[in-house]
Design a protein around this motif. Structure first.
Motif, PDB file in Angstrom:
ATOM      1  N   PRO A  60      33.682  52.275  81.873  1.00  0.00           N
ATOM      2  CA  PRO A  60      33.529  52.786  80.509  1.00  0.00           C
ATOM      3  C   PRO A  60      32.775  51.811  79.615  1.00  0.00           C
ATOM      4  O   PRO A  60      32.753  50.613  79.873  1.00  0.00           O
ATOM      5  CB  PRO A  60      34.978  52.942  80.038  1.00  0.00           C
ATOM      6  N   GLU A  61      32.164  52.379  78.569  1.00  0.00           N
ATOM      7  CA  GLU A  61      31.490  51.524  77.597  1.00  0.00           C
ATOM      8  C   GLU A  61      32.528  50.713  76.829  1.00  0.00           C
ATOM      9  O   GLU A  61      33.713  50.990  76.871  1.00  0.00           O
ATOM     10  CB  GLU A  61      30.746  52.398  76.579  1.00  0.00           C
ATOM     11  N   GLU A  62      32.027  49.698  76.093  1.00  0.00           N
ATOM     12  CA  GLU A  62      32.920  48.899  75.266  1.00  0.00           C
ATOM     13  C   GLU A  62      33.546  49.787  74.198  1.00  0.00           C
ATOM     14  O   GLU A  62      32.843  50.329  73.340  1.00  0.00           O
ATOM     15  CB  GLU A  62      32.133  47.765  74.599  1.00  0.00           C
ATOM     16  N   GLY A  63      34.861  49.954  74.253  1.00  0.00           N
ATOM     17  CA  GLY A  63      35.567  50.708  73.222  1.00  0.00           C
ATOM     18  C   GLY A  63      35.204  52.177  73.154  1.00  0.00           C
ATOM     19  O   GLY A  63      35.128  52.747  72.084  1.00  0.00           O
ATOM     20  N   ALA A  64      34.947  52.811  74.304  1.00  0.00           N
ATOM     21  CA  ALA A  64      34.588  54.238  74.309  1.00  0.00           C
ATOM     22  C   ALA A  64      35.803  55.096  73.971  1.00  0.00           C
ATOM     23  O   ALA A  64      36.936  54.719  74.237  1.00  0.00           O
ATOM     24  CB  ALA A  64      34.041  54.615  75.671  1.00  0.00           C
ATOM     25  N   VAL A  65      35.547  56.259  73.385  1.00  0.00           N
ATOM     26  CA  VAL A  65      36.620  57.195  73.025  1.00  0.00           C
ATOM     27  C   VAL A  65      36.418  58.479  73.822  1.00  0.00           C
ATOM     28  O   VAL A  65      35.292  58.919  74.015  1.00  0.00           O
ATOM     29  CB  VAL A  65      36.593  57.498  71.511  1.00  0.00           C
ATOM     30  N   ALA A  66      37.510  59.075  74.299  1.00  0.00           N
ATOM     31  CA  ALA A  66      37.414  60.307  75.094  1.00  0.00           C
ATOM     32  C   ALA A  66      38.536  61.256  74.698  1.00  0.00           C
ATOM     33  O   ALA A  66      39.408  60.923  73.901  1.00  0.00           O
ATOM     34  CB  ALA A  66      37.487  59.970  76.580  1.00  0.00           C
ATOM     35  N   VAL A  67      38.512  62.462  75.297  1.00  0.00           N
ATOM     36  CA  VAL A  67      39.537  63.485  75.040  1.00  0.00           C
ATOM     37  C   VAL A  67      40.864  63.017  75.622  1.00  0.00           C
ATOM     38  O   VAL A  67      40.908  62.415  76.695  1.00  0.00           O
ATOM     39  CB  VAL A  67      39.099  64.828  75.675  1.00  0.00           C
TER      40      VAL A  67
ATOM     41  N   LYS B 257      45.540  43.703  82.670  1.00  0.00           N
ATOM     42  CA  LYS B 257      45.417  42.790  83.807  1.00  0.00           C
ATOM     43  C   LYS B 257      43.993  42.268  83.973  1.00  0.00           C
ATOM     44  O   LYS B 257      43.735  41.445  84.841  1.00  0.00           O
ATOM     45  CB  LYS B 257      45.866  43.513  85.086  1.00  0.00           C
ATOM     46  N   ASP B 258      43.048  42.757  83.128  1.00  0.00           N
ATOM     47  CA  ASP B 258      41.680  42.232  83.189  1.00  0.00           C
ATOM     48  C   ASP B 258      41.526  40.915  82.415  1.00  0.00           C
ATOM     49  O   ASP B 258      40.415  40.456  82.177  1.00  0.00           O
ATOM     50  CB  ASP B 258      40.671  43.273  82.688  1.00  0.00           C
ATOM     51  N   LYS B 259      42.674  40.333  81.939  1.00  0.00           N
ATOM     52  CA  LYS B 259      42.764  39.030  81.267  1.00  0.00           C
ATOM     53  C   LYS B 259      42.332  39.060  79.801  1.00  0.00           C
ATOM     54  O   LYS B 259      42.224  38.012  79.178  1.00  0.00           O
ATOM     55  CB  LYS B 259      41.940  37.950  82.005  1.00  0.00           C
ATOM     56  N   PHE B 260      42.060  40.246  79.251  1.00  0.00           N
ATOM     57  CA  PHE B 260      41.598  40.332  77.868  1.00  0.00           C
ATOM     58  C   PHE B 260      42.598  41.055  76.983  1.00  0.00           C
ATOM     59  O   PHE B 260      43.332  41.931  77.431  1.00  0.00           O
ATOM     60  CB  PHE B 260      40.251  41.071  77.788  1.00  0.00           C
ATOM     61  N   LEU B 261      42.584  40.669  75.673  1.00  0.00           N
ATOM     62  CA  LEU B 261      43.252  41.438  74.628  1.00  0.00           C
ATOM     63  C   LEU B 261      42.169  42.204  73.877  1.00  0.00           C
ATOM     64  O   LEU B 261      41.075  41.676  73.668  1.00  0.00           O
ATOM     65  CB  LEU B 261      43.957  40.519  73.624  1.00  0.00           C
ATOM     66  N   ARG B 262      42.485  43.405  73.452  1.00  0.00           N
ATOM     67  CA  ARG B 262      41.543  44.175  72.629  1.00  0.00           C
ATOM     68  C   ARG B 262      42.256  44.649  71.373  1.00  0.00           C
ATOM     69  O   ARG B 262      43.406  45.087  71.441  1.00  0.00           O
ATOM     70  CB  ARG B 262      41.011  45.396  73.398  1.00  0.00           C
ATOM     71  N   VAL B 263      41.554  44.551  70.236  1.00  0.00           N
ATOM     72  CA  VAL B 263      42.069  45.062  68.971  1.00  0.00           C
ATOM     73  C   VAL B 263      41.294  46.331  68.640  1.00  0.00           C
ATOM     74  O   VAL B 263      40.054  46.319  68.607  1.00  0.00           O
ATOM     75  CB  VAL B 263      41.915  44.025  67.837  1.00  0.00           C
ATOM     76  N   TRP B 264      42.020  47.428  68.417  1.00  0.00           N
ATOM     77  CA  TRP B 264      41.399  48.734  68.156  1.00  0.00           C
ATOM     78  C   TRP B 264      41.680  49.149  66.721  1.00  0.00           C
ATOM     79  O   TRP B 264      42.824  49.052  66.259  1.00  0.00           O
ATOM     80  CB  TRP B 264      41.961  49.805  69.093  1.00  0.00           C
ATOM     81  N   ASP B 265      40.650  49.620  66.013  1.00  0.00           N
ATOM     82  CA  ASP B 265      40.825  50.224  64.696  1.00  0.00           C
ATOM     83  C   ASP B 265      41.041  51.723  64.914  1.00  0.00           C
ATOM     84  O   ASP B 265      40.152  52.421  65.398  1.00  0.00           O
ATOM     85  CB  ASP B 265      39.576  49.982  63.840  1.00  0.00           C
ATOM     86  N   LEU B 266      42.232  52.211  64.569  1.00  0.00           N
ATOM     87  CA  LEU B 266      42.584  53.606  64.880  1.00  0.00           C
ATOM     88  C   LEU B 266      41.932  54.606  63.919  1.00  0.00           C
ATOM     89  O   LEU B 266      41.841  55.782  64.239  1.00  0.00           O
ATOM     90  CB  LEU B 266      44.105  53.781  64.879  1.00  0.00           C
TER      91      LEU B 266
ATOM     92  N   HIS C 274      37.540  52.579  67.276  1.00  0.00           N
ATOM     93  CA  HIS C 274      36.645  51.632  67.948  1.00  0.00           C
ATOM     94  C   HIS C 274      37.355  50.306  68.198  1.00  0.00           C
ATOM     95  O   HIS C 274      38.279  49.936  67.473  1.00  0.00           O
ATOM     96  CB  HIS C 274      35.397  51.382  67.092  1.00  0.00           C
ATOM     97  N   CYS C 275      36.853  49.609  69.205  1.00  0.00           N
ATOM     98  CA  CYS C 275      37.357  48.268  69.502  1.00  0.00           C
ATOM     99  C   CYS C 275      36.655  47.288  68.563  1.00  0.00           C
ATOM    100  O   CYS C 275      35.421  47.203  68.553  1.00  0.00           O
ATOM    101  CB  CYS C 275      37.079  47.917  70.959  1.00  0.00           C
ATOM    102  N   THR C 276      37.423  46.557  67.752  1.00  0.00           N
ATOM    103  CA  THR C 276      36.823  45.650  66.763  1.00  0.00           C
ATOM    104  C   THR C 276      36.847  44.186  67.207  1.00  0.00           C
ATOM    105  O   THR C 276      36.135  43.368  66.646  1.00  0.00           O
ATOM    106  CB  THR C 276      37.571  45.763  65.420  1.00  0.00           C
TER     107      THR C 276
END
Length: 964
Positions: free
Chosen positions: A745-752, A182-191, A195-197
């Protein structure tokens, strides 16, 4: 026996015990509005959310073959199903819930395989990869969590979105993930790198849904904008190159290769939608030739997806029309040149645009607002696809999509009401249940929950069974009394009873009639009569008005004392008037409520009257003098219904706060709170013997609560309620309440991936307790050995708590009991001293081949958590060095065993293939080969046809030039 014990206990002066009521059944909900629907992989069954359950509906038969019910103590809205996903080519399905939990179900067995806890907000979307080994979940907490379905564990959490995640899609065989928010963005993640690419903007409003076609050529997004946006997908291949269906020339591609190295999605174009409502769901069908766009209204737009050959032909025709149009208007070489520029140099291949690929086919229109859609994975011979819709009036509809029309093939509607359940009434022997709604009356079997009859009626506000259960009377909002024949399921007669709505209907104690109260200020007395239709032999029931009382305000509810002495009427002026039943003379007025009384009942002995009001209070009155014995703040919202259990002073009340409460009217104490309904509870009915109660709600469910043989005590129940309040406040504990607010959160941050729950804390406590007991046992063993050395040792007796296990095995037993998904959070709660003790036992456990994976996980987590302290502690270095050598060797052994087994299975496969006449290969690959061959043939034919058409046109042009 139990009643005898209770009486004895009361006589002796012991604490009084009560019998517990438990949720037994819930029925009447076909599809709730909070979640999507989904077909299973076979296409025979449709999975639909039913509040906290998932209903598995057989589409052709229209019956619910299974109900997947979570077995948990917490009930009510926190467990509502908010998303559903089915695993491709597997009986497993996943359901996401409002409390953030995810349950994996085996659809064939109807059992819950595992529960995954990771989200702090409601789960909004679930998506499996093609193999079904990975599950991605999005939530209202803005996070995405990747789960290993086979290992039943969370892998990692992806953070970056600033608002709730609305949809997810896997790309490149599960190597990449696209998320919409709902923040109006698409994100592509490399699994692989976690990271968000790529971040894609351009939408002017919230992105509500995305989907990828089965061939993974296009990605479509739907938002509140007036258009659907399409993107081409760039795929990675082995030699490091990348391929995509792109509209750029080779030269442009070379120039922008440095910039677009990480670009996976490239804008392809936009298509204007027909509807002005926002998009709710976009989905491709399994074959990828149709795209459905469901809006937040009553329509679904169906688009045809053209294949490569068709889209190229369409593009050629479009360009030719453009050239012809321009050449006919102006004979200008530059304009014709612009049209020519749209043809690529190599082989005159046209530039394919989004309108050449996607073409509006039809619009499906429903009668009510559509909540969700799902394409069937199986297509019938005569149609392009089968589409299922869930509507917001508790209804499922199945449509057949054909090339020229759309037809509704079936609907699942009989098993539930279209709107609120306004009244529930049990028959005299409690074997039949009647419920009323805005346009129908339903007769149910309360023990099985099956709907026996559905009768069309007016808006029923109240109802009763005529003694004998052959007929029933319904009081409607229009002021009518409808007499229904229960056996035939027909309306026999409609009597115009009142000029206002009939608010209340109660039987008289003699069973010969009933009393009605209405907003036209009248209380009317009715008697049953039989009448014969002219020209017919059949006799049916009718009613006649015998007496009236006119009040000075609207009558909301009426009650008659079981001994037939008094009648009470609650009025809109917040008072209750009591009259003598025989003479209709005024007896008492009950004052005290600040808002109108909405419900009322009298006890079987005629001593007590209980009233429930919109002021949230229950008042218990004595009928002898009209004095108020007690006023109880009962519910957090209006009290909508209250009923005494027959021959007791126990009572049940229900309210708009979604709760059912059980009271003792002599002690004025709350006995039980029954949670389960997801919206306002309107009505309650109690069986003749008091062994079960039935409630009806705004959530369209009817719930049965059974009395069990389990006794409980009032003080214990109070303590239990306090404990539950304390546990519910776990997330708002003191250490969390005064911490600074979490930063973005940071851009493309990873957590537990995990989450702290009551289960993880309990598991931590059990491990600490096991470590302490084992430590004490080791001390005792050492002391015993010392004594034996001195010659004083007696026979050693191990601690009975350890169940005959060694200290090491006892701790391993406690650790093995922890759920796989909770292990990380459990170890996180262990103090450093206990973590050190646990590390010291890993050497012994690693010798067990079955526990190598568990030992490696424990070692990894503890090293990550306490790395600095472990490195700084000198005494731990030998232990860490030893573990490093042992674990590396054990893991290598496991890998070798797995490799050997795989090689053996491969060898067996080859042996079977050599013995068999047919090659032993996967049917799936064979099918793919056949399909690819067919598509090549179709393309070859299309190309030859196109060439012929082109030559013919050229010849016609040449002939025209010769003649001119």
């Amino acid at each position: 026996m139990c009643h005898y014990r209770r009486k004895q206990a009361t006589r002796i002066g012991m604490v009084k015990s009560y019998l517990r009521y438990e949720p037994a059944a819930a029925f009447g909900v076909i599809a709730s509005v909070e979640s999507n629907i989904a077909y299973d992989t076979s296409g025979k069954y449709l999975l639909a959310p039913a509040l906290e359950k998932v209903g598995v509906w057989h589409v052709r038969q229209g019956v619910c073959s299974k109900t997947l019910t979570p077995s948990t103590q917490s009930r009510g809205p926190s467990l509502a199903v908010t998303s559903i996903a089915a695993v491709p080519s597997s009986p497993l399905i996943a359901s996401g819930h409002a409390d953030g939990s995810i349950r994996i179900w085996n659809c064939e067995r109807g059992s819950c395989e595992t529960t995954l806890n990771g989200h702090k907000g409601a789960t909004t979307v679930l998506r499996f990869n093609k193999t079904g080994s990975l599950l991605a979940s999005g939530s209202k907490d803005n996070d995405i969590v990747l789960w290993d379905v086979i290992g039943e564990v969370g892998l990692f959490r992806l953070r970056g979105h600033r608002d709730q995640v609305t949809d997810l899609a896997f790309l490149d065989s599960g190597k990449k993930l696209v998320s919409a928010s709902k923040d109006k963005f698409l994100r592509v993640w490399d699994l692989d790198t976690q990271h968000c690419t790529q971040i894609i903007g351009g939408h002017h409003s919230e992105v509500w849904s995305i989907d990828v076609d089965p061939e993974q050529n296009y990605l479509v997004t739907g938002s509140a904008d007036s258009e659907l946006r399409f993107y081409t997908i760039k795929h990675e291949i082995v030699d490091g190159q990348s391929v995509s269906k792109t509209s750029k020339t080779d030269a442009e591609n070379k120039d922008s290769s440095a910039e677009n190295k990480w670009e996976v999605l490239k804008p392809f174009g936009e298509i204007q939608r027909q509807s002005k409502d926002r998009v709710a769901t976009v989905r491709f069908n399994k074959s990828g030739n149709l795209l459905a766009c469901q809006v937040a209204g009553k329509t679904v737009e169906i688009y045809r997806v053209l294949d490569d050959a068709e889209s190229k032909r369409k593009a050629k025709r479009r360009i030719n029309r453009k050239k012809e149009k321009k050449s006919s208007k102006i004979n200008d070489a530059t304009e014709i040149g612009n049209a020519d520029h749209e043809l690529k140099d190599e082989g005159n291949v046209p530039l394919v645009t989004v309108t050449d690929v996607f073409k509006l086919l039809q619009t499906v229109r429903a009668n009510k607002k559509i909540c969700s859609i799902s394409f069937s994975p199986i297509t019938s011979k005569n149609s392009l696809a089968t589409l299922a819709l869930s509507l917001n009036n508790n209804l499922l509809e199945i449509y057949s999509i054909e090339s020229s029309s759309t037809t509704k093939t079936s609907a699942i509607e009989l098993q539930g009401h279209r709107s609120d359940v306004r009244s529930v009434t049990l028959g005299s022997d409690s074997t039949l249940l009647m419920s009323t709604s805005h346009n129908s009356v339903k007769i149910w079997n309360p023990s099985t929950g099956s709907c026996l009859r559905t009768i069309d009626s007016g808006y029923g506000l109240c109802s009763l069974f005529v003694p004998g259960n052959k007929y029933a009377v319904i009081g409607t909002k229009g002021g009518d009394l409808e007499i229904i024949d229960v056996r035939s399921g027909t309306s026999v007669e409609v009597v115009k009873a009142h000029t206002g709505s009939v608010q209340s209907i109660v039987p008289t104690p003699d069973g010969g009639g009933f009393v009605t109260g209405s907003t036209d200020h009248d209380v009317k007395f009715w008697e049953y009569e039989t009448t014969k239709n002219p020209g017919q032999d059949s006799v049916h029931l009718t009613v006649s008005n015998v007496r009236n009382i006119t009040m000075n305000d609207d009558v909301i509810v009426v009650a008659v004392s079981p001994d037939g002495k008094h009648i009470a009427a609650a009025l809109l002026d917040c008072t209750v008037k009591v009259f003598y039943m025989d003479t209709l003379k005024f007896f008492l007025t009950l004052y005290g409520h600040k808002l109108p009384v909405l419900c009322m009942d009298m006890s079987s002995d005629g001593d007590l009257v209980v009233t429930g009001s919109a002021d949230k209070n229950l008042k218990i009155w004595g009928l002898d003098f009209g004095d108020c014995h007690k006023s109880i703040f009962a519910h957090a919202d209006s009290v909508t219904a209250v009923k005494f259990v027959r021959n007791t002073h126990y009572m049940f009340s229900v309210g708009k706060d979604r709760l059912v409460k059980y009271w003792d009217a002599d002690k004025f104490e709350l006995l039980l709170t029954l949670e389960g309904h997801h919206a306002e509870v309107w009505c309650v009915s109690i069986s003749h013997r008091g062994d079960f109660i039935v409630t009806g709600s705004h959530d369209r469910s009817i719930r049965r609560w059974d009395r069990t043989e389990e006794p409980f005590f009032l003080e214990e129940e109070k303590e239990k309620r306090l404990e539950e309040m304390f546990e519910s406040d776990l997330d708002n504990s003191l250490e969390n309440r005064y911490l600074p607010q979490q930063e973005l959160p940071e851009e493309g941050a990873v957590a537990v991936a995990g989450k702290k729950t009551q289960e993880t804390l309990s598991a931590s406590d059990s491990i600490i307790e096991a470590l302490d007991i084992a430590g004490e046992e080791l001390k005792r063993l050492a002391e015993h050995e010392e004594e034996t050395r001195r010659g004083k040792g007696a026979e050693f007796r191990s601690n009975i708590i350890m169940l005959g296990l060694s200290p090491s095995d006892y701790i391993l037993r406690a650790v093995s009991k922890v759920h796989t998904n909770d292990l990380e959070q459990t170890l996180l709660a262990l103090p450093f001293s206990d973590a050190l003790k646990l590390l010291s036992y890993l050497k012994d456990w690693s010798s067990n081949p079955d526990k190598v994976e568990l030992v490696c996980r424990i070692a990894t987590v503890l090293l990550q958590l306490h790395h600095n302290q472990l490195v700084a502690t000198t005494s731990t270095r030998p232990l860490l060095a030893l573990l490093r050598d042992i674990l590396h060797a054990r893991v290598k052994e496991c890998k070798d065993t797995l490799g050997f087994n795989l090689a053996a299975m491969d060898h067996v496969k080859q042996l079977m293939a050599s013995k068999s006449d047919a090659p032993f290969r996967d049917a799936k690959t064979k099918l793919l080969e056949i399909r690819s061959q067919q598509s090549k043939r179709v393309e070859a034919r299309a190309d030859t046809k196109g060439e012929r058409r082109k030559k013919k046109k050229q010849k016609q042009k040449d002939d025209g030039h010769v003649w001119s």
